[in-house]
Design a protein around this motif. Structure first.
Motif, short mmCIF file in Angstrom:
data_model
loop_
_atom_site.label_atom_id
_atom_site.label_comp_id
_atom_site.label_asym_id
_atom_site.label_seq_id
_atom_site.Cartn_x
_atom_site.Cartn_y
_atom_site.Cartn_z
N VAL A 122 0.76 -1.34 0.04
CA VAL A 122 0.21 -0.11 0.08
C VAL A 122 0.84 1.20 -0.07
O VAL A 122 1.95 1.51 0.80
CB VAL A 122 -0.82 -0.04 1.24
CG1 VAL A 122 -1.80 1.18 1.19
CG2 VAL A 122 -1.86 -1.13 1.42
N ALA A 123 0.48 2.34 -0.87
CA ALA A 123 1.38 3.49 -0.97
C ALA A 123 1.11 4.40 0.40
O ALA A 123 -0.15 4.66 0.47
CB ALA A 123 1.09 4.11 -2.14
N LEU A 124 2.09 4.85 1.05
CA LEU A 124 1.83 5.69 2.14
C LEU A 124 1.84 7.26 1.76
O LEU A 124 1.39 7.96 2.50
CB LEU A 124 3.02 5.46 3.17
CG LEU A 124 3.13 4.28 3.95
CD1 LEU A 124 4.25 3.94 4.70
CD2 LEU A 124 1.72 3.98 4.69
N GLU A 125 2.19 7.48 0.58
CA GLU A 125 2.11 8.81 -0.11
C GLU A 125 1.87 8.64 -1.62
O GLU A 125 2.02 7.44 -2.19
CB GLU A 125 3.19 9.50 0.29
CG GLU A 125 4.78 9.02 -0.23
CD GLU A 125 5.91 9.98 -0.08
OE1 GLU A 125 5.62 10.87 0.59
OE2 GLU A 125 6.88 9.29 -0.02
N ASP A 126 1.64 9.55 -2.45
CA ASP A 126 1.68 9.35 -3.79
C ASP A 126 2.96 8.84 -4.29
O ASP A 126 4.23 9.35 -3.76
CB ASP A 126 1.57 10.79 -4.61
CG ASP A 126 0.15 11.46 -4.34
OD1 ASP A 126 -0.83 10.63 -3.85
OD2 ASP A 126 -0.09 12.46 -4.76
N ALA A 127 2.99 7.85 -5.39
CA ALA A 127 4.17 6.90 -5.61
C ALA A 127 4.13 6.51 -6.95
O ALA A 127 3.33 6.63 -7.71
CB ALA A 127 4.27 5.75 -4.48
N GLU A 180 17.68 14.19 9.84
CA GLU A 180 16.27 14.67 9.79
C GLU A 180 15.54 13.94 8.97
O GLU A 180 16.05 13.49 7.86
CB GLU A 180 16.33 16.08 9.34
CG GLU A 180 17.02 17.07 10.35
CD GLU A 180 16.90 18.66 9.97
OE1 GLU A 180 15.99 19.20 10.36
OE2 GLU A 180 17.59 18.85 9.17
N MET A 181 14.24 13.74 9.16
CA MET A 181 13.30 12.84 8.25
C MET A 181 11.94 13.31 8.62
O MET A 181 11.52 13.66 9.87
CB MET A 181 13.69 11.45 8.54
CG MET A 181 13.57 10.81 9.94
SD MET A 181 13.88 9.07 9.90
CE MET A 181 14.13 8.89 11.65
N ILE A 182 10.90 13.08 7.65
CA ILE A 182 9.51 13.18 7.76
C ILE A 182 9.18 11.80 7.78
O ILE A 182 9.20 10.85 6.72
CB ILE A 182 8.95 14.10 6.56
CG1 ILE A 182 9.55 15.39 6.64
CG2 ILE A 182 7.45 13.92 6.92
CD1 ILE A 182 9.16 16.22 7.84
N LEU A 183 8.36 11.33 8.64
CA LEU A 183 7.89 9.88 9.01
C LEU A 183 6.62 9.67 8.16
O LEU A 183 5.63 10.63 8.27
CB LEU A 183 7.70 9.38 10.36
CG LEU A 183 8.70 9.53 11.23
CD1 LEU A 183 8.25 9.18 12.74
CD2 LEU A 183 9.97 8.60 10.86
N ARG A 184 6.87 8.90 7.22
CA ARG A 184 5.35 8.83 6.10
C ARG A 184 4.51 7.63 6.58
O ARG A 184 3.34 7.86 6.23
CB ARG A 184 6.11 8.32 4.62
CG ARG A 184 7.20 8.88 4.22
CD ARG A 184 6.50 10.35 4.18
NE ARG A 184 7.78 11.23 3.30
CZ ARG A 184 7.78 12.52 3.18
NH1 ARG A 184 6.64 13.21 3.57
NH2 ARG A 184 8.88 13.09 2.58
N MET A 185 5.07 7.00 7.78
CA MET A 185 3.93 6.12 8.39
C MET A 185 3.45 6.76 9.90
O MET A 185 4.17 7.61 10.37
CB MET A 185 5.00 4.87 8.66
CG MET A 185 5.81 4.93 9.46
SD MET A 185 7.34 5.76 9.00
CE MET A 185 7.96 4.56 7.72
#
Length: 239
Positions: A104-109, A180-185
């Protein structure tokens, strides 16, 4: 979902060294380019494949984030992994010619579609490609073993520390920040993957922030003391 029958040149893709082998000559690269002629776009929440679907292709993630999930006997969705650009999805379908999990895509992919029968035929011709396919499979086995170790022998804080270090290292390999990161989940998805309750995940994030190890603002995470996270992980490693 959008399916495009368009040319995707591996030879000019900036993810080539992550998901496809280095060392192919120009003629071999042209053959591989000819194989990968389709890419597929998915919106956030879109399903690339579902458990039980016939296995026909592997998928190289071009952009975006995915999660793989299995449905447990009691009806819950269990997260089994998170995949990002340059990683391969679909290996679970090789054994039984059908997928054992859903992606499943967690963001547009966007993914490149690699028809497995053609990839297999080509890899028999090019030993470099065959070796790379074997390396990908081996990497997945090692990753699965790492998750089993994580779930079987580590306390909650050790699990989350290991998860954050692994994630930021994978992102850094792709040219992103080392800290640094943005958690997609979501926190809930992290908990499902790590075998932790949502409350435990949230509490552990808060503890790390209170101790000055990380900075958290919603899905933004900055690792302030990577050595402290590593020390937490080392506490849980078997002798």
């Amino acid at each position: 979902m959008d399916l495009h029958a368009i040319k995707v040149a591996c030879s000019s893709c900036n993810l080539r060294e992550l998901c496809l082998p280095v060392g192919l000559n120009a003629q071999e690269m042209a053959r591989l380019d000819h194989l990968i002629t389709t890419r597929r776009r998915l919106r956030r929440g879109g399903m690339l494949f579902a458990a039980g679907d016939p296995f026909t292709s592997l998928y190289a993630v071009r952009s975006g984030f995915f999660k793989t999930v299995i449905n447990t006997a009691d009806g819950r969705d269990q997260v089994t992994g998170f995949q990002m650009a340059g990683e391969i999805l679909g290996l679970d379908g090789i054994v039984q010619d059908k997928h054992s999990c859903s992606a499943v895509a967690l963001e547009d992919a966007e993914v490149c579609v690699l028809p497995f029968d053609k990839l297999e035929a080509l890899s028999r011709e090019f030993s470099t490609l065959q070796h790379h396919v074997h390396r990908i499979m081996s990497r997945e086995i090692v990753r699965d073993q790492g998750v089993m170790l994580l779930l079987g022998s580590m306390r909650a804080e050790e699990r989350l520390a290991a998860f954050l270090l692994n994630l930021v290292q994978r992102l850094h390999t792709r040219g992103f920040s080392r800290s640094e990161m943005i958690l997609r989940m979501t926190r809930e998805e992290i908990g499902s993957y790590l075998g932790m309750k949502l409350e435990t995940v949230s509490r552990t994030f808060s503890r790390f922030q209170d101790e000055g190890i990380i900075e958290v603002r919603q899905r933004y995470v900055r690792i302030l003391k990577p050595e402290a996270l590593q020390a937490i992980v080392n506490q849980g490693e078997p002798l």
